[in-house]
Design an enzyme around this catalytic site. Sequence first.
Site, short mmCIF file in Angstrom:
data_model
loop_
_atom_site.label_atom_id
_atom_site.label_comp_id
_atom_site.label_asym_id
_atom_site.label_seq_id
_atom_site.Cartn_x
_atom_site.Cartn_y
_atom_site.Cartn_z
N SER A 18 -5.82 -3.72 61.93
CA SER A 18 -6.74 -4.38 62.73
C SER A 18 -7.03 -3.72 64.01
CB SER A 18 -6.12 -5.80 63.21
OG SER A 18 -6.81 -6.45 63.85
N TYR A 21 -0.27 -11.73 65.53
CA TYR A 21 -1.12 -10.98 64.65
C TYR A 21 -1.08 -9.46 65.00
CZ TYR A 21 -5.10 -9.74 61.89
OH TYR A 21 -5.92 -9.06 60.93
#
Length: 350
Positions: A142, A167
């Site tokens: 990501s 995350y």
Amino acid sequence: MRILVTGSAGFIGSFIVQQLLKRGDEVVGLDNINDFYDINLKLDRLKQVKIGKECLNWFKFIQSDIYPNYRFIRMNLENKPALQMLFANEKFDRVCHLAAQAGVRYSMDNPDAYITSNVEGFLNILEACRQHNIQHLVYASSSSIYGLNSKVPFSEHDSIAHPVSLYGATKKSNELMAHAYSHLYNLPTTGLRFFTVYGPWGRPDMSPFLFADAILHDRPINVFNNGDMLRDFTYIDDITEGVIRCIDKIAAPCPTWNAEYPDPSISSAPYRLFNIGNSTSVKLMDFIETIADACNKPAIKNYLPMQPGDVYQTNADTKDLETYIAYKPTTQLAMGLKETIAWFKNYYQL
């Protein structure tokens, strides 16, 4: 090839599955169909390949009614014995690992879910790949890993030592774990750092759908950092093409890697990391106005400060990936959002 796609009821995974099936690969889709967002959207994605509601049964293969080369199974990645049995029985050639607990802000309230899914689950995938001689593992990272980095465009060659969300930290851990397995066990791995993917069938917690839903229902939209933000938005078709080209190109050791000046995107092991994005930053206010134009309604804006875990700008340097797979995203934002909003109106009958 026989390919396992995890997260196959998810946004990106559902598109990857369809394209692999159309070109003739044999595919097994795996997803736990969790309730992070409306499972009906996930079930409707599965309907696109004629997988019915019986997919909600655990550990049961469901055969597609239109693709004889596709089967789906509901399973948790944390279930290591079941995952090992799946790999042993199916003898996959390659794995496209997209399953994860997504969302930056949700990780602040439910950190355990991210460790369980994104770290323990990824370890189980790595172990299964190692033990069952998988030719190539392609996995989702990501843009969130860039964290406090302010140098733009973000480059795979730069340090990523300061993530600002759990995350992002779990995705960085995935890259480190993958390198260890590439080095120790000669497992070819390719990590792809996604930059704000959007399009039809996308996640309802993402900005295109939050904004469109508010605009079409005459509600104000929350505009964080008073609108002073930039994002690299990438259309789903461009992401799909890039991921599949990476699945096809097995990672190999890089002969130019230098241990005295270690480049984090390459290695002496069969390991690669790439940004996959549109390589253009769009102002948040321009993005909102483009959505409003597609909705044929003005946006009512509620200006708010920056949220914890957010970053000011994302912008992908994609030159390495473009050279590696001979592909560059081509979808313009206005066209991509037009397709997205048209789907949104039709799906939600607005």
